[in-house]
Design a protein around this motif. Structure first.
Motif, PDB file in Angstrom:
ATOM      1  N   GLN A  80      -7.262  46.821 -26.225  1.00  0.00           N
ATOM      2  CA  GLN A  80      -6.498  46.525 -27.441  1.00  0.00           C
ATOM      3  C   GLN A  80      -6.041  47.799 -28.154  1.00  0.00           C
ATOM      4  O   GLN A  80      -5.331  47.726 -29.152  1.00  0.00           O
ATOM      5  CB  GLN A  80      -7.348  45.686 -28.403  1.00  0.00           C
ATOM      6  N   GLN A  81      -6.456  48.946 -27.645  1.00  0.00           N
ATOM      7  CA  GLN A  81      -6.111  50.224 -28.252  1.00  0.00           C
ATOM      8  C   GLN A  81      -5.433  51.097 -27.190  1.00  0.00           C
ATOM      9  O   GLN A  81      -5.282  50.697 -26.046  1.00  0.00           O
ATOM     10  CB  GLN A  81      -7.372  50.888 -28.801  1.00  0.00           C
ATOM     11  N   ARG A  82      -5.026  52.299 -27.573  1.00  0.00           N
ATOM     12  CA  ARG A  82      -4.260  53.117 -26.639  1.00  0.00           C
ATOM     13  C   ARG A  82      -5.133  53.592 -25.470  1.00  0.00           C
ATOM     14  O   ARG A  82      -6.242  54.077 -25.649  1.00  0.00           O
ATOM     15  CB  ARG A  82      -3.668  54.325 -27.350  1.00  0.00           C
ATOM     16  N   HIS A  83      -4.586  53.469 -24.270  1.00  0.00           N
ATOM     17  CA  HIS A  83      -5.216  53.978 -23.061  1.00  0.00           C
ATOM     18  C   HIS A  83      -4.125  54.080 -22.009  1.00  0.00           C
ATOM     19  O   HIS A  83      -3.059  53.461 -22.133  1.00  0.00           O
ATOM     20  CB  HIS A  83      -6.347  53.061 -22.580  1.00  0.00           C
ATOM     21  N   ALA A  84      -4.360  54.851 -20.961  1.00  0.00           N
ATOM     22  CA  ALA A  84      -3.333  55.036 -19.932  1.00  0.00           C
ATOM     23  C   ALA A  84      -3.976  55.122 -18.558  1.00  0.00           C
ATOM     24  O   ALA A  84      -4.676  56.095 -18.250  1.00  0.00           O
ATOM     25  CB  ALA A  84      -2.514  56.297 -20.217  1.00  0.00           C
ATOM     26  N   PHE A  85      -3.735  54.103 -17.727  1.00  0.00           N
ATOM     27  CA  PHE A  85      -4.154  54.161 -16.339  1.00  0.00           C
ATOM     28  C   PHE A  85      -3.223  55.099 -15.572  1.00  0.00           C
ATOM     29  O   PHE A  85      -2.035  55.212 -15.892  1.00  0.00           O
ATOM     30  CB  PHE A  85      -4.085  52.768 -15.697  1.00  0.00           C
ATOM     31  N   PHE A  86      -3.753  55.745 -14.560  1.00  0.00           N
ATOM     32  CA  PHE A  86      -2.885  56.515 -13.675  1.00  0.00           C
ATOM     33  C   PHE A  86      -3.300  56.238 -12.227  1.00  0.00           C
ATOM     34  O   PHE A  86      -4.477  56.153 -11.895  1.00  0.00           O
ATOM     35  CB  PHE A  86      -2.933  58.015 -13.984  1.00  0.00           C
ATOM     36  N   GLY A  87      -2.289  56.070 -11.385  1.00  0.00           N
ATOM     37  CA  GLY A  87      -2.537  55.749  -9.986  1.00  0.00           C
ATOM     38  C   GLY A  87      -2.254  56.895  -9.046  1.00  0.00           C
ATOM     39  O   GLY A  87      -2.499  56.793  -7.841  1.00  0.00           O
ATOM     40  N   LYS A  88      -1.707  58.005  -9.592  1.00  0.00           N
ATOM     41  CA  LYS A  88      -1.365  59.157  -8.743  1.00  0.00           C
ATOM     42  C   LYS A  88      -1.918  60.433  -9.367  1.00  0.00           C
ATOM     43  O   LYS A  88      -2.066  60.539 -10.583  1.00  0.00           O
ATOM     44  CB  LYS A  88       0.155  59.260  -8.598  1.00  0.00           C
ATOM     45  N   MET A  89      -2.163  61.404  -8.507  1.00  0.00           N
ATOM     46  CA  MET A  89      -2.618  62.710  -8.963  1.00  0.00           C
ATOM     47  C   MET A  89      -2.076  63.779  -8.017  1.00  0.00           C
ATOM     48  O   MET A  89      -2.002  63.560  -6.804  1.00  0.00           O
ATOM     49  CB  MET A  89      -4.143  62.779  -8.997  1.00  0.00           C
ATOM     50  N   ARG A 101      -1.701  65.520  -2.840  1.00  0.00           N
ATOM     51  CA  ARG A 101      -1.434  64.392  -3.726  1.00  0.00           C
ATOM     52  C   ARG A 101      -2.384  63.260  -3.370  1.00  0.00           C
ATOM     53  O   ARG A 101      -2.735  63.058  -2.195  1.00  0.00           O
ATOM     54  CB  ARG A 101       0.022  63.926  -3.583  1.00  0.00           C
ATOM     55  N   TYR A 102      -2.821  62.546  -4.395  1.00  0.00           N
ATOM     56  CA  TYR A 102      -3.707  61.404  -4.206  1.00  0.00           C
ATOM     57  C   TYR A 102      -3.028  60.169  -4.788  1.00  0.00           C
ATOM     58  O   TYR A 102      -2.320  60.254  -5.792  1.00  0.00           O
ATOM     59  CB  TYR A 102      -5.048  61.623  -4.894  1.00  0.00           C
ATOM     60  N   ASN A 103      -3.284  59.036  -4.155  1.00  0.00           N
ATOM     61  CA  ASN A 103      -2.702  57.779  -4.608  1.00  0.00           C
ATOM     62  C   ASN A 103      -3.787  56.711  -4.522  1.00  0.00           C
ATOM     63  O   ASN A 103      -4.549  56.656  -3.547  1.00  0.00           O
ATOM     64  CB  ASN A 103      -1.512  57.393  -3.721  1.00  0.00           C
ATOM     65  N   ALA A 104      -3.875  55.888  -5.546  1.00  0.00           N
ATOM     66  CA  ALA A 104      -4.888  54.834  -5.547  1.00  0.00           C
ATOM     67  C   ALA A 104      -4.753  53.932  -4.329  1.00  0.00           C
ATOM     68  O   ALA A 104      -5.741  53.380  -3.830  1.00  0.00           O
ATOM     69  CB  ALA A 104      -4.785  54.015  -6.831  1.00  0.00           C
ATOM     70  N   GLY A 311      -4.314  60.024  14.468  1.00  0.00           N
ATOM     71  CA  GLY A 311      -5.036  59.112  15.340  1.00  0.00           C
ATOM     72  C   GLY A 311      -6.437  58.790  14.875  1.00  0.00           C
ATOM     73  O   GLY A 311      -7.131  57.989  15.500  1.00  0.00           O
ATOM     74  N   THR A 312      -6.896  59.403  13.781  1.00  0.00           N
ATOM     75  CA  THR A 312      -8.266  59.168  13.304  1.00  0.00           C
ATOM     76  C   THR A 312      -8.364  57.923  12.435  1.00  0.00           C
ATOM     77  O   THR A 312      -9.450  57.556  12.009  1.00  0.00           O
ATOM     78  CB  THR A 312      -8.765  60.374  12.489  1.00  0.00           C
ATOM     79  N   GLY A 313      -7.257  57.287  12.147  1.00  0.00           N
ATOM     80  CA  GLY A 313      -7.275  56.093  11.297  1.00  0.00           C
ATOM     81  C   GLY A 313      -5.919  55.920  10.648  1.00  0.00           C
ATOM     82  O   GLY A 313      -4.975  56.661  10.912  1.00  0.00           O
ATOM     83  N   ASN A 314      -5.785  54.897   9.798  1.00  0.00           N
ATOM     84  CA  ASN A 314      -4.523  54.660   9.111  1.00  0.00           C
ATOM     85  C   ASN A 314      -4.191  55.835   8.209  1.00  0.00           C
ATOM     86  O   ASN A 314      -5.044  56.347   7.493  1.00  0.00           O
ATOM     87  CB  ASN A 314      -4.609  53.375   8.287  1.00  0.00           C
ATOM     88  N   THR A 315      -2.954  56.260   8.232  1.00  0.00           N
ATOM     89  CA  THR A 315      -2.526  57.382   7.406  1.00  0.00           C
ATOM     90  C   THR A 315      -2.524  56.982   5.938  1.00  0.00           C
ATOM     91  O   THR A 315      -2.047  55.909   5.575  1.00  0.00           O
ATOM     92  CB  THR A 315      -1.104  57.831   7.815  1.00  0.00           C
ATOM     93  N   ALA A 316      -3.085  57.832   5.090  1.00  0.00           N
ATOM     94  CA  ALA A 316      -3.123  57.565   3.653  1.00  0.00           C
ATOM     95  C   ALA A 316      -1.706  57.537   3.102  1.00  0.00           C
ATOM     96  O   ALA A 316      -0.829  58.290   3.545  1.00  0.00           O
ATOM     97  CB  ALA A 316      -3.953  58.626   2.943  1.00  0.00           C
ATOM     98  N   ALA A 317      -1.477  56.668   2.121  1.00  0.00           N
ATOM     99  CA  ALA A 317      -0.131  56.498   1.559  1.00  0.00           C
ATOM    100  C   ALA A 317       0.424  57.802   1.005  1.00  0.00           C
ATOM    101  O   ALA A 317       1.612  58.092   1.149  1.00  0.00           O
ATOM    102  CB  ALA A 317      -0.178  55.435   0.462  1.00  0.00           C
ATOM    103  N   SER A 318      -0.435  58.626   0.405  1.00  0.00           N
ATOM    104  CA  SER A 318       0.053  59.826  -0.271  1.00  0.00           C
ATOM    105  C   SER A 318       0.350  60.970   0.697  1.00  0.00           C
ATOM    106  O   SER A 318       0.915  61.990   0.286  1.00  0.00           O
ATOM    107  CB  SER A 318      -0.973  60.299  -1.305  1.00  0.00           C
TER     108      SER A 318
END
Length: 469
Positions: A80-89, A101-104, A311-318
């Motif tokens: 109910q008050q000011r706050h800010a989510f962030f999904g990238k860094m 770069r990082y992405n949620a 080839g070690t797994g799914n590539t991260a979005a970022s």
């Protein structure tokens, strides 16, 4: 006044532990609690308006901390008050040799964290406390702690006297009961007696000093400038650039505002505080753009590393995201504050009838914004231990019980402290070979997807180490 079972001393976020103990755990609802804090902000009982300028003092809370707030019913007040989510860094080095770069979405989450003003966190906990207590004012002591008197070891070791022994000694049952508790003398002349004192009174903890608990630590010979800046457009990413004097972070705080946390030498911090607003904004934009070195760029080696580890797994979005230039600040809209940086860790978190939490037990470098989250982790762990003790009829001030809290939290806090201190030392040296090694680390964090996911999970509050697995 010989009735208090649990005392929390002087720190705004200690309310979290109180609310968790008395409001959400059935076993602890009947604990009598006293909160000793002279902060005038504790009188606030209403939502803080979102139309005001954001305060300079903010915290970056992790999803683990947010889950804790939701568990105790306080997060709905934050919303109910000011706050800010962030999904990238985005994190990068001034040499231009590397970035990451990082992405949620890299870990299947909606966000990496949330930036909240400290006063909003405090107010949300107060509002939640008010919902749970019939007479909140009777719990809060708007005064200061003057001294603590712990029961002597000889008194603690003595067996409980018989009724005839109490009568012959001239002591009432209440007096003998109080003699096994901690006495808290307050600046308003009152005294309290408690089974457990929780020191949450900051890095210069008076509680820790009186208890004789020693610490290890050092000053970083750095200071941090914090303030609020304005942009033309809303910022939705957390930015951090490592400069020769220390990192600068630009954190979204909602609307067109961001928070600045800029580490530099004490002399430079004084100079930046005294700059005109226009000069300061120019200095901030230079530090976040072309100042000190070029922008990082991808090269053939980056593409080779990405292909090798694909080839070690799914590539991260970022992994596919290119370097971006942060939004420019157009003005500084708050007071510029400076404070010295240091590392401190208590040799012990607990003693008989005493527990330290948060900055009273440990302080870390702010470069990753983890200090407040470590403190909230302390609060959650100690609340759990107290509830477990009550469930089996244990004395909540018993050292054996409290040492379970210490064992749990010391391992996690020492690990994070070591990681942050290592980063501080690595990025405070301008040396050719080390610069190349740092660039390699950035490349690894950007293009090795499994490593990237582990780093994100660790920073978000996961207990795993940030290693390749």
């Amino acid at each position: 006044m010989c009735s208090t079972l649990l005392s929390l001393v002087e720190a705004w976020w200690a309310w979290l532990l109180l609310v968790h103990c008395v409001a959400n755990m059935p076993l602890t609802k009947n604990l009598r609690v006293a909160i000793i804090d002279s902060n005038p902000a504790l009188k606030s009982r209403n939502y803080l308006t979102k139309s005001s300028i954001p305060d300079s003092r903010v915290s970056t809370v992790t999803p683990a901390t947010i889950s804790f707030f939701k568990e105790i019913g306080a997060w709905e007040h934050v919303q109910q008050q000011r706050h800010a989510f962030f999904g990238k860094m985005q994190v990068w080095d001034y040499t231009g040799l590397g970035y990451t770069r990082y992405n949620a979405r890299d870990v299947g989450k909606e966000y990496l964290g949330c930036v909240v003003e400290n006063k909003v966190l405090c107010n949300s906990l107060l509002l939640r406390l008010q919902e749970e207590l019939d007479d909140m004012e009777s719990v809060i002591y708007p005064t200061r702690l003057v001294s603590l008197t712990f029961p002597s070891k000889s008194r603690q070791a003595r067996m409980k006297p018989t009724s005839s022994e109490r009568l012959s000694a001239g002591h009432s049952t209440e007096e003998l009961y109080c003699s096994n508790l901690v006495k808290l003398d307050l600046s308003d002349g009152r005294s309290l007696y408690s089974k457990l004192v929780i020191g949450a009174d900051g890095s210069k903890s008076n509680v820790r000093h009186i208890a004789g608990i020693k610490t290890t630590g050092w000053n970083y010979l750095q200071s941090a400038i914090i303030c609020t800046v304005e942009h033309v457009m809303e910022n939705d990413c957390a930015w951090q650039r490592f400069l020769p004097s220390g990192p600068i972070a630009l954190l979204p705080i909602g609307d067109n505002f961001s928070n600045i946390v800029w580490t530099m030498s004490p002399e430079e911090s004084l100079r930046h505080k005294s700059m005109s607003p226009e000069e300061f904004v120019m200095s901030v934009n230079r530090a976040l753009d072309f100042g000190y070195g070029p922008h990082p760029r991808s090269n053939a080696l980056d593409h080779f590393v990405e292909k090798f580890f694909s080839g070690t797994g799914n590539t991260a979005a970022s992994t596919k995201e290119s370097f971006e230039v942060p939004p420019k600040a157009t003005g500084v809209v708050s007071e510029r504050m400076a404070f010295p940086l240091s590392l401190m860790h208590s040799h012990d978190y607990v003693s008989k009838r005493l527990a330290l939490v948060g900055d009273a037990a440990h302080t870390v470098h702010p470069l990753a914004g983890q200090g407040v989250n470590l403190g909230f982790g302390d609060a959650a762990a100690l609340a759990k231990v107290i509830a477990e003790g009550v469930s089996v009829g244990s004395d909540v001030g018993d050292l054996t019980l409290l040492q379970r809290y210490e064992k749990d939290r010391k391992a996690a806090n020492v690990a994070m402290t070591a990681v942050l201190d290592g980063f501080q030392k690595i990025y405070s040296v301008d040396f050719g070979p080390l610069n190349v090694a740092r660039a390699a680390a950035f490349h690894g964090a950007q293009y090795i997807s499994p490593l990237k996911r582990n780093i994100i999970s660790y920073a978000m509050g996961d207990t795993k180490w940030p290693i390749f697995s």
